[in-house]
Write a protein that holds these residues in place. Structure first.
Motif, short mmCIF file in Angstrom:
data_model
loop_
_atom_site.label_atom_id
_atom_site.label_comp_id
_atom_site.label_asym_id
_atom_site.label_seq_id
_atom_site.Cartn_x
_atom_site.Cartn_y
_atom_site.Cartn_z
N LYS A 1 0.86 -1.21 -0.10
CA LYS A 1 -0.08 0.06 -0.13
C LYS A 1 0.83 1.23 0.17
O LYS A 1 0.56 2.11 -0.72
N LYS A 2 2.20 1.23 0.73
CA LYS A 2 2.80 2.23 0.88
C LYS A 2 3.59 2.43 -0.45
O LYS A 2 3.92 3.76 -0.98
N ALA A 3 3.80 1.51 -1.16
CA ALA A 3 4.59 1.60 -2.59
C ALA A 3 3.59 2.16 -3.49
O ALA A 3 4.00 3.16 -4.47
N PHE A 4 2.23 1.97 -3.61
CA PHE A 4 1.49 2.89 -4.43
C PHE A 4 1.07 4.01 -4.22
O PHE A 4 0.79 4.85 -5.00
N GLU A 5 1.09 4.36 -2.80
CA GLU A 5 0.91 5.80 -2.23
C GLU A 5 1.97 6.71 -2.39
O GLU A 5 1.81 7.94 -2.58
N ASN A 6 3.23 6.13 -2.55
CA ASN A 6 4.18 6.87 -3.20
C ASN A 6 4.13 7.26 -4.45
O ASN A 6 4.48 8.54 -4.74
N GLN A 7 3.81 6.29 -5.18
CA GLN A 7 3.49 6.67 -6.55
C GLN A 7 2.59 7.74 -6.90
O GLN A 7 2.58 8.79 -7.61
#
Length: 252
Positions: A192-198
């Motif tokens: 989820k954090k990886a997608f939020e970073n994007q």
């Protein structure tokens, strides 16, 4: 009656083709749950690899592109630059990402391409019959190392998160596993954090998932999970190897 558990809407109804005990299905579900929770399914484009997850385009309810072997980061780069408002992710195995695709992986990361990478590390070539992979462990028996991987001949395994964490363009490099409920929950938070970073324009994010391959390891599903804990986790420690958010906090 209240619904407490259901299939993510971002997954199709197509039956998964993976072997019994393979943890690809768990990771697929986590990616789909994150897309549902962030409300991004309708604007997400996934890039499928060549490998065990080659049919990923059948399983996600978002637009999907099939990349040539190892070229998913290059394809994702083109997609994201052409469609900057879309969310772009790659889903790759260790052969696709860390062997034939090493150059694409490293250069997309060092450029800080604003994409999300889901990297499945099962320490073996799964689709093609169990040959040694870049991530196969020292001494590990595979179809091409019947006496065990000899580091004097084949070199050492590639630790992807450790390597990419040295690059300035990387926003997140985290290694997780899906062998138990606790680790599955940690893995979902990382994805989820990886997608939020994007979404927040922070740059390249990679989540490496230690995964089992009972068929090519010659083990039962339960034995494979224990082998992962006993052998892979000591060589590939779980944890966050780079997080720009934490670095920014430390630096004030």
């Amino acid at each position: 009656m209240a619904i407490v558990f259901e299939k993510p809407k971002a997954l199709t109804d197509a039956p998964l083709h993976y072997c019994p005990g393979c943890t690809h299905g768990i990771v697929h579900r986590l990616v789909a749950e994150v897309m549902d929770e962030l409300g991004i399914t309708g604007k997400t484009v996934g890039v499928a690899p060549v490998g065990c997850a080659v049919f990923a385009y059948n399983y996600f309810n978002c637009d999907m592109v099939e990349a040539a072997h190892g070229r998913a980061p290059a394809v994702a780069t083109g997609l994201k630059r052409a469609l900057p408002d879309n969310v772009v992710f790659t889903y790759q195995g260790d052969g696709d990402l860390a062997a034939i695709g090493t150059a694409e992986t490293v250069h997309a990361a060092t450029r800080g391409e604003n994409i999300t990478v889901i990297f499945i590390n099962n320490a073996i070539y799964g689709m093609t019959g169990g040959q040694m992979a870049p991530t196969s462990l020292p001494g590990q028996v595979t179809q091409t190392t019947p006496y065990g991987r000899d580091v004097n001949y084949s070199g050492y395994p590639v630790r992807v998160c450790e390597m990419l964490s040295t690059l300035d363009g990387v926003a997140l490099a985290q290694r997780v596993a899906v062998d138990c409920v606790k680790n599955v929950n940690i893995a979902k938070k990382a994805i989820k954090k990886a997608f939020e970073n994007q979404i927040n324009g922070k740059g390249y994010s990679i989540v490496e998932v230690l995964s089992s391959c009972p068929t090519n390891w010659g083990l039962t599903p339960a034995e494979a999970l224990q082998w992962l804990r006993d052998n892979m986790m000591p060589y590939y420690p779980l944890g966050v190897y780079k997080d720009k958010d934490e670095e920014d906090v430390k630096n004030g």
